[in-house]
Design a protein around this motif. Structure first.
Motif, PDB file in Angstrom:
ATOM      1  N   GLU A  50       0.858  -1.175   0.000  1.00  0.00           N
ATOM      2  CA  GLU A  50       0.000   0.000   0.000  1.00  0.00           C
ATOM      3  C   GLU A  50       0.910   1.246   0.000  1.00  0.00           C
ATOM      4  O   GLU A  50       1.838   1.331   0.805  1.00  0.00           O
ATOM      5  CB  GLU A  50      -0.911   0.033   1.227  1.00  0.00           C
ATOM      6  N   GLY A  76      -5.232  -6.685 -10.435  1.00  0.00           N
ATOM      7  CA  GLY A  76      -4.606  -7.219  -9.235  1.00  0.00           C
ATOM      8  C   GLY A  76      -4.723  -6.278  -8.045  1.00  0.00           C
ATOM      9  O   GLY A  76      -5.372  -5.225  -8.107  1.00  0.00           O
ATOM     10  N   PRO A  77      -4.060  -6.619  -6.957  1.00  0.00           N
ATOM     11  CA  PRO A  77      -4.121  -5.818  -5.736  1.00  0.00           C
ATOM     12  C   PRO A  77      -3.311  -4.536  -5.845  1.00  0.00           C
ATOM     13  O   PRO A  77      -2.550  -4.347  -6.797  1.00  0.00           O
ATOM     14  CB  PRO A  77      -3.507  -6.756  -4.684  1.00  0.00           C
ATOM     15  N   VAL A  78      -3.490  -3.650  -4.858  1.00  0.00           N
ATOM     16  CA  VAL A  78      -2.662  -2.449  -4.776  1.00  0.00           C
ATOM     17  C   VAL A  78      -1.216  -2.887  -4.587  1.00  0.00           C
ATOM     18  O   VAL A  78      -0.895  -3.624  -3.655  1.00  0.00           O
ATOM     19  CB  VAL A  78      -3.114  -1.546  -3.617  1.00  0.00           C
ATOM     20  N   GLU A 100      -9.301  -5.876 -14.530  1.00  0.00           N
ATOM     21  CA  GLU A 100      -8.640  -6.702 -13.515  1.00  0.00           C
ATOM     22  C   GLU A 100      -7.146  -6.415 -13.537  1.00  0.00           C
ATOM     23  O   GLU A 100      -6.442  -6.795 -14.471  1.00  0.00           O
ATOM     24  CB  GLU A 100      -8.894  -8.190 -13.787  1.00  0.00           C
TER      25      GLU A 100
END
Length: 241
Positions: free
Chosen positions: A98, A158-160, A156
């Motif tokens: 993050e 992926g995550p942060v 799509e």
């Protein structure tokens, strides 16, 4: 150089890199298996030889100038030159990522391997590539590096991941600059997204096999002389920047 083509694949001891090496080897190419871990590198070389691939191991840490210079010398000695470089070695940088709380060391590590490492290896191998009749450079990137997809609602991506995803955006931007510089040569340079492949990079959560992930890099490594350059592809076609 002889009629046999030679490729060097970085990070080729496992996963997608191994399958790229295996796929090019199956086409009759001589393949250098670049990897920093000696045991895994020699195991990969042994497996590929048993499969009939003309292969040689290349000790290679893409973050180390001396290692990269030695790898270039070894490739020249083992093969007499180089036709294709596949910059496959990469890391995620670990987590969490993050941006408000990330350890900056994660960013430095990701950029050092995923961007600086590619520049370091590419520049060391360019003198040999320039001598080739049909030289190709393939950078294994990721669609998470696409700023278009990152800013498209519902895409799509992926995550942060403030280390990994921007490192691939950086890599793509660097590749465009190489394509501009090399536009008056016969060197074709392109980026490949292998898709979400099950490898140790993602804890084997991916939905594609390493063999499937290797398909686009192999295609770009074997482009005809009138093929594209400075572009970004996956199995479906061109990926937006």
């Amino acid at each position: 150089m002889s009629g046999q083509k030679t490729a060097l694949v970085t990070g080729a001891n496992k996963g997608i890199g191994y399958e790229i090496a295996a796929g090019l080897g199956a086409l009759g190419w001589k393949v250098g298996v670049g990897a920093r871990n000696e045991e895994r590198r020699e195991t990969a070389v042994k497996r590929l030889r048993e499969a009939g691939v003309d292969v040689f191991g290349v000790p290679l840490d893409v973050t180390d100038d001396a290692s990269v210079a030695a790898a270039a010398g070894l490739t020249e000695a083992a093969a007499g030159g180089l036709d294709v470089l596949v910059n496959n070695a990469g890391i995620t940088g670990g987590g969490p990522q993050e941006p408000s709380t990330v350890d900056l060391a994660r960013l430095r590590a990701a950029v050092d391997t995923n961007v600086f490492g590619v520049i370091r290896v590419t520049n060391a191998m360019l003198p040999m590539l320039r001598r080739s009749a049909s030289p190709r450079i393939v950078n294994v990137s990721s669609s998470v590096g696409s700023l278009t997809l990152q800013t498209t609602s519902g895409a799509e991506t992926g995550p942060v991941a403030v280390a990994y995803a921007p490192s691939k955006s950086f890599l793509n931007a660097v590749m465009i600059q190489y394509a501009k510089e090399l536009s008056d040569t016969n060197i074709l340079i392109n980026a490949a997204c292998p898709g979400f492949v099950a490898t140790d990079l993602n804890g084997f959560r991916g939905v594609r096999t390493p063999e499937q992930g290797a398909a686009t890099p192999i295609r770009l490594a074997t482009l005809p002389d009138d093929g594209p350059s400075g572009r970004f592809f996956d199995d479906e076609g061109e990926v937006p920047w």
